[in-house]
Design a protein around this motif. Structure first.
Motif, PDB file in Angstrom:
ATOM      1  N   TYR A  51      23.075 -29.538 -62.381  1.00 38.72           N
ATOM      2  CA  TYR A  51      23.152 -30.945 -61.960  1.00 38.72           C
ATOM      3  C   TYR A  51      23.831 -31.802 -63.024  1.00 38.72           C
ATOM      4  CZ  TYR A  51      20.458 -30.775 -57.612  1.00 38.72           C
ATOM      5  OH  TYR A  51      20.051 -30.553 -56.324  1.00 38.72           O
ATOM      6  N   GLN A  52      23.574 -31.530 -64.296  1.00 39.57           N
ATOM      7  CA  GLN A  52      24.253 -32.262 -65.365  1.00 39.57           C
ATOM      8  C   GLN A  52      25.758 -32.000 -65.319  1.00 39.57           C
ATOM      9  OE1 GLN A  52      21.841 -30.789 -68.687  1.00 39.57           O
ATOM     10  NE2 GLN A  52      21.223 -32.905 -69.061  1.00 39.57           N
ATOM     11  N   THR A  53      26.123 -30.757 -65.074  1.00 41.80           N
ATOM     12  CA  THR A  53      27.544 -30.414 -64.947  1.00 41.80           C
ATOM     13  C   THR A  53      28.161 -31.144 -63.765  1.00 41.80           C
ATOM     14  OG1 THR A  53      27.180 -28.261 -65.965  1.00 41.80           O
ATOM     15  CG2 THR A  53      29.178 -28.514 -64.634  1.00 41.80           C
ATOM     16  N   LEU A  54      27.434 -31.215 -62.663  1.00 41.14           N
ATOM     17  CA  LEU A  54      27.920 -31.943 -61.498  1.00 41.14           C
ATOM     18  C   LEU A  54      28.199 -33.401 -61.853  1.00 41.14           C
ATOM     19  CD1 LEU A  54      28.587 -32.211 -58.495  1.00 41.14           C
ATOM     20  CD2 LEU A  54      26.127 -32.530 -58.075  1.00 41.14           C
ATOM     21  N   ALA A  55      27.306 -34.020 -62.600  1.00 42.21           N
ATOM     22  CA  ALA A  55      27.525 -35.413 -63.009  1.00 42.21           C
ATOM     23  C   ALA A  55      28.788 -35.536 -63.863  1.00 42.21           C
ATOM     24  CB  ALA A  55      26.305 -35.938 -63.765  1.00 42.21           C
ATOM     25  N   ASP A  56      29.001 -34.577 -64.756  1.00 42.26           N
ATOM     26  CA  ASP A  56      30.213 -34.597 -65.592  1.00 42.26           C
ATOM     27  C   ASP A  56      31.474 -34.452 -64.741  1.00 42.26           C
ATOM     28  OD1 ASP A  56      28.612 -34.856 -67.839  1.00 42.26           O
ATOM     29  OD2 ASP A  56      28.711 -32.719 -68.358  1.00 42.26           O
ATOM     30  N   VAL A  57      31.423 -33.557 -63.768  1.00 43.36           N
ATOM     31  CA  VAL A  57      32.578 -33.343 -62.887  1.00 43.36           C
ATOM     32  C   VAL A  57      32.845 -34.601 -62.066  1.00 43.36           C
ATOM     33  CG1 VAL A  57      33.453 -32.004 -60.921  1.00 43.36           C
ATOM     34  CG2 VAL A  57      32.327 -30.835 -62.821  1.00 43.36           C
ATOM     35  N   LEU A  58      31.789 -35.207 -61.543  1.00 44.81           N
ATOM     36  CA  LEU A  58      31.963 -36.448 -60.783  1.00 44.81           C
ATOM     37  C   LEU A  58      32.608 -37.523 -61.651  1.00 44.81           C
ATOM     38  CD1 LEU A  58      28.587 -36.520 -58.822  1.00 44.81           C
ATOM     39  CD2 LEU A  58      30.869 -36.135 -57.851  1.00 44.81           C
ATOM     40  N   ASP A  59      32.181 -37.632 -62.904  1.00 47.19           N
ATOM     41  CA  ASP A  59      32.821 -38.575 -63.829  1.00 47.19           C
ATOM     42  C   ASP A  59      34.311 -38.276 -63.958  1.00 47.19           C
ATOM     43  OD1 ASP A  59      30.986 -40.505 -64.696  1.00 47.19           O
ATOM     44  OD2 ASP A  59      30.181 -39.195 -66.265  1.00 47.19           O
ATOM     45  N   GLY A  60      34.634 -37.003 -64.140  1.00 46.13           N
ATOM     46  CA  GLY A  60      36.029 -36.598 -64.299  1.00 46.13           C
ATOM     47  C   GLY A  60      36.880 -36.916 -63.089  1.00 46.13           C
ATOM     48  N   LEU A  61      36.249 -36.912 -61.926  1.00 42.84           N
ATOM     49  CA  LEU A  61      36.959 -37.225 -60.686  1.00 42.84           C
ATOM     50  C   LEU A  61      37.016 -38.733 -60.417  1.00 42.84           C
ATOM     51  CD1 LEU A  61      35.547 -34.386 -58.419  1.00 42.84           C
ATOM     52  CD2 LEU A  61      37.924 -34.652 -59.141  1.00 42.84           C
TER      53      LEU A  61
END
Length: 74
Positions: free
Chosen positions: A40-50
């Motif tokens: 879930y933390q990785t998902l948040a990072d990916v969403l930020d990147g997008l």
């Protein structure tokens, strides 16, 4: 390589990992809960990147709330 394309693939892979870890966490929470949290933390990072910063912030808020605000997965 296109960073946005890589992030789109990362979003798909991370979402798939969350689905798998969620099922595993139901069966063996002591083994898989930290991995699910990390996904879930990785998902948040990916969403930020997008550029989906509002979604990322909301996800992080939910994670903090679920863990009492002091989660440490180090």
């Amino acid at each position: 390589m296109n960073v946005k394309a890589n992030l789109a693939e990362a979003l798909e892979a991370t979402t798939e990992a969350i689905t798998i870890y969620a099922r595993l966490t139901e069966q063996l929470p002591a083994v898989f809960a930290e991995r699910l949290f990390a996904a879930y933390q990785t998902l948040a990072d990916v969403l930020d990147g997008l550029g989906r910063t509002d979604e990322a912030a909301e996800l992080r808020r939910q994670l903090d709330e679920a863990t009492g605000g002091g989660a440490d997965t180090a």
